[in-house]
Design a protein around this motif. Structure first.
Motif, PDB file in Angstrom:
ATOM      1  N   UNK A  89       0.852  -1.090  -0.046  1.00 51.00           N
ATOM      2  CA  UNK A  89       0.170  -0.010  -0.007  1.00 51.00           C
ATOM      3  C   UNK A  89       0.898   1.159  -0.074  1.00 51.00           C
ATOM      4  N   UNK A  90       0.211   2.308  -0.384  1.00 52.83           N
ATOM      5  CA  UNK A  90       1.102   3.501  -0.701  1.00 52.83           C
ATOM      6  C   UNK A  90       0.191   4.749   0.052  1.00 52.83           C
ATOM      7  N   UNK A  91       0.993   5.633   0.750  1.00 54.43           N
ATOM      8  CA  UNK A  91       0.255   6.917   1.206  1.00 54.43           C
ATOM      9  C   UNK A  91       1.317   7.944   0.926  1.00 54.43           C
ATOM     10  N   UNK A  92       0.230   8.934   0.396  1.00 50.07           N
ATOM     11  CA  UNK A  92       1.202  10.140  -0.010  1.00 50.07           C
ATOM     12  C   UNK A  92       0.578  11.395   0.545  1.00 50.07           C
ATOM     13  N   UNK A  93       1.175  12.355   0.905  1.00 52.63           N
ATOM     14  CA  UNK A  93       0.819  13.681   1.298  1.00 52.63           C
ATOM     15  C   UNK A  93       1.317  14.455   0.062  1.00 52.63           C
ATOM     16  N   UNK A  94       0.339  15.250  -0.264  1.00 54.61           N
ATOM     17  CA  UNK A  94       0.011  16.182  -1.494  1.00 54.61           C
ATOM     18  C   UNK A  94      -0.572  17.387  -1.396  1.00 54.61           C
ATOM     19  N   UNK A  95       0.089  18.332  -0.660  1.00 51.85           N
ATOM     20  CA  UNK A  95      -0.398  19.656  -0.507  1.00 51.85           C
ATOM     21  C   UNK A  95      -0.714  20.320  -1.707  1.00 51.85           C
ATOM     22  N   UNK A  96      -1.419  21.175  -1.574  1.00 56.19           N
ATOM     23  CA  UNK A  96      -1.845  22.025  -2.971  1.00 56.19           C
ATOM     24  C   UNK A  96      -0.893  23.264  -2.741  1.00 56.19           C
ATOM     25  N   UNK A  97       0.008  23.347  -3.775  1.00 61.03           N
ATOM     26  CA  UNK A  97       1.081  24.771  -3.940  1.00 61.03           C
ATOM     27  C   UNK A  97       0.517  25.449  -5.239  1.00 61.03           C
ATOM     28  N   UNK A  98       0.051  26.458  -5.236  1.00 60.39           N
ATOM     29  CA  UNK A  98      -0.123  27.232  -6.549  1.00 60.39           C
ATOM     30  C   UNK A  98      -1.040  26.389  -7.361  1.00 60.39           C
ATOM     31  N   UNK A 115       6.089   3.911 -19.376  1.00 60.25           N
ATOM     32  CA  UNK A 115       5.090   2.926 -20.229  1.00 60.25           C
ATOM     33  C   UNK A 115       5.850   1.832 -20.502  1.00 60.25           C
ATOM     34  N   UNK A 116       5.051   0.817 -20.524  1.00 54.26           N
ATOM     35  CA  UNK A 116       5.613  -0.665 -20.584  1.00 54.26           C
ATOM     36  C   UNK A 116       5.921  -1.382 -19.362  1.00 54.26           C
ATOM     37  N   UNK A 117       5.914  -0.572 -18.323  1.00 53.86           N
ATOM     38  CA  UNK A 117       6.043  -1.183 -17.060  1.00 53.86           C
ATOM     39  C   UNK A 117       5.124  -0.943 -15.923  1.00 53.86           C
ATOM     40  N   UNK A 118       4.968   0.265 -15.781  1.00 52.43           N
ATOM     41  CA  UNK A 118       3.717   0.833 -14.902  1.00 52.43           C
ATOM     42  C   UNK A 118       2.597   1.360 -15.438  1.00 52.43           C
ATOM     43  N   UNK A 119       2.889   1.591 -16.624  1.00 51.17           N
ATOM     44  CA  UNK A 119       1.561   2.159 -17.446  1.00 51.17           C
ATOM     45  C   UNK A 119       1.761   1.624 -18.898  1.00 51.17           C
ATOM     46  N   UNK A 120       0.846   2.057 -19.703  1.00 54.73           N
ATOM     47  CA  UNK A 120       0.688   1.672 -20.975  1.00 54.73           C
ATOM     48  C   UNK A 120       0.393   0.232 -21.308  1.00 54.73           C
ATOM     49  N   UNK A 121      -0.409  -0.347 -20.607  1.00 53.50           N
ATOM     50  CA  UNK A 121      -0.552  -1.790 -20.865  1.00 53.50           C
ATOM     51  C   UNK A 121      -0.051  -2.814 -19.773  1.00 53.50           C
ATOM     52  N   UNK A 122       1.075  -2.400 -19.299  1.00 54.63           N
ATOM     53  CA  UNK A 122       1.718  -3.329 -18.349  1.00 54.63           C
ATOM     54  C   UNK A 122       1.321  -3.234 -16.929  1.00 54.63           C
ATOM     55  N   UNK A 123       1.119  -2.101 -16.473  1.00 53.39           N
ATOM     56  CA  UNK A 123       0.591  -1.661 -15.106  1.00 53.39           C
ATOM     57  C   UNK A 123       1.005  -2.642 -14.017  1.00 53.39           C
ATOM     58  N   UNK A 124       2.222  -2.627 -13.700  1.00 52.63           N
ATOM     59  CA  UNK A 124       2.787  -3.394 -12.607  1.00 52.63           C
ATOM     60  C   UNK A 124       2.088  -3.099 -11.373  1.00 52.63           C
ATOM     61  N   UNK A 125       1.619  -1.942 -10.925  1.00 57.98           N
ATOM     62  CA  UNK A 125       1.284  -1.872  -9.761  1.00 57.98           C
ATOM     63  C   UNK A 125      -0.392  -1.582  -9.868  1.00 57.98           C
ATOM     64  N   UNK A 126      -1.188  -2.411 -10.660  1.00 56.46           N
ATOM     65  CA  UNK A 126      -2.503  -2.468 -10.921  1.00 56.46           C
ATOM     66  C   UNK A 126      -3.243  -2.850  -9.694  1.00 56.46           C
ATOM     67  N   UNK A 127      -4.093  -2.101  -9.140  1.00 57.89           N
ATOM     68  CA  UNK A 127      -5.000  -2.589  -7.969  1.00 57.89           C
ATOM     69  C   UNK A 127      -4.351  -2.157  -6.623  1.00 57.89           C
ATOM     70  N   UNK A 128      -3.244  -1.667  -6.605  1.00 60.03           N
ATOM     71  CA  UNK A 128      -2.533  -1.313  -5.502  1.00 60.03           C
ATOM     72  C   UNK A 128      -3.126  -0.127  -4.841  1.00 60.03           C
ATOM     73  N   UNK A 129      -3.469  -0.016  -3.412  1.00 65.18           N
ATOM     74  CA  UNK A 129      -4.282   0.958  -2.681  1.00 65.18           C
ATOM     75  C   UNK A 129      -3.300   1.927  -2.556  1.00 65.18           C
ATOM     76  N   UNK A 130      -3.546   3.195  -2.931  1.00 68.02           N
ATOM     77  CA  UNK A 130      -2.774   4.323  -2.706  1.00 68.02           C
ATOM     78  C   UNK A 130      -3.916   5.270  -2.061  1.00 68.02           C
ATOM     79  N   UNK A 131      -3.593   5.719  -1.058  1.00 67.79           N
ATOM     80  CA  UNK A 131      -4.045   6.884  -0.291  1.00 67.79           C
ATOM     81  C   UNK A 131      -3.409   8.040  -0.262  1.00 67.79           C
ATOM     82  N   UNK A 132      -4.153   9.128  -0.816  1.00 69.84           N
ATOM     83  CA  UNK A 132      -3.602  10.579  -0.855  1.00 69.84           C
ATOM     84  C   UNK A 132      -4.185  11.584  -0.199  1.00 69.84           C
ATOM     85  N   UNK A 133      -3.463  12.195   0.818  1.00 71.47           N
ATOM     86  CA  UNK A 133      -3.807  13.478   1.633  1.00 71.47           C
ATOM     87  C   UNK A 133      -3.464  14.680   0.803  1.00 71.47           C
ATOM     88  N   UNK A 134      -4.552  15.140   0.473  1.00 73.54           N
ATOM     89  CA  UNK A 134      -4.172  16.418  -0.494  1.00 73.54           C
ATOM     90  C   UNK A 134      -5.011  17.618   0.457  1.00 73.54           C
TER      91      UNK A 134
END
Length: 215
Positions: A89-98, A115-134
């Protein structure tokens, strides 16, 4: 045993609302899952290098065909990609700047979107839960003067959710500038309520994820 990747990007240290809320999530996670592991990256204290031409092009060249410069430049990307792929799982703190995310967080994204690994048809992290605090200083909710000017949640939903196919969940403390901005004095109570709700949401999300990952 589950592993959490915790990323903070606020430059405001102990005054940061996003850091306080991610800390609530992490504290609850660790209480619920004491045998687990947390990998922590503070992108403000230890910024990552911006993506270079060598690091970018190396992602589309077979490892054995990379130049020495490409291999050296791709090393940090390989570390970050492997780290992201290895955690539960991933937890990301992402405040708004400008009206956008911190440049340090954008740099992390530039390194892990491949592309070819995490994106673009491969998506090696597909389904992984990511929580973003924005967190954001004002309010961008429907009906407010700033409605439609939130470029963080739509962007991160597109990159993390649509491109990486991750399971993205947002926690949004608003009006964080109200307690320190005289012109926003009438909104202080709403600011405190939003912050309290964000902490509750973070704790609930952490508990839910621990249960989900243990199933």
């Amino acid at each position: 045993m589950a592993t959490l990747l915790h990323i903070d990007s606020s430059l405001n240290g102990e005054q940061s609302v996003s850091r306080a809320v991610t800390a609530s999530f992490r504290k609850t996670w660790e209480e619920q899952h004491p045998e687990g592991t947390v990998i922590y990256r503070d992108l403000s204290a230890a910024p990552l290098p911006h993506l270079t031409a060598e690091a970018h092009t190396a992602g589309f060249v077979a490892p054995e065909d990379r130049t020495p410069e490409q291999r050296a430049a791709f090393a940090i990307r390989e570390e970050l990609l492997g780290e992201l792929e290895s955690v539960d799982a991933v937890l990301i703190g992402a405040p708004m700047y400008n009206w956008s995310i911190p440049s340090t967080l954008k740099t992390w994204l530039d390194n892990i979107v491949l592309v070819g690994r995490t994106a673009g048809g491969a998506e090696s992290v597909a389904g992984k839960p990511i929580t973003v605090v924005t967190s954001r200083g004002g309010s961008y909710a429907p009906g407010t003067p700033n409605e439609g000017r939130d470029y963080i949640e739509p962007y991160l939903q597109f990159v993390l959710g649509e491109q990486l196919k991750a399971d993205v969940h947002f926690i949004v403390p608003e009006l964080t500038l109200a307690p320190v901005t005289p012109s926003m004095a009438a909104l202080v109570d709403k600011a405190h309520a939003s912050r309290a709700q964000a902490h509750e949401d973070a704790e609930a999300r952490a508990k839910a994820l621990v249960t989900q990952l243990a199933a």
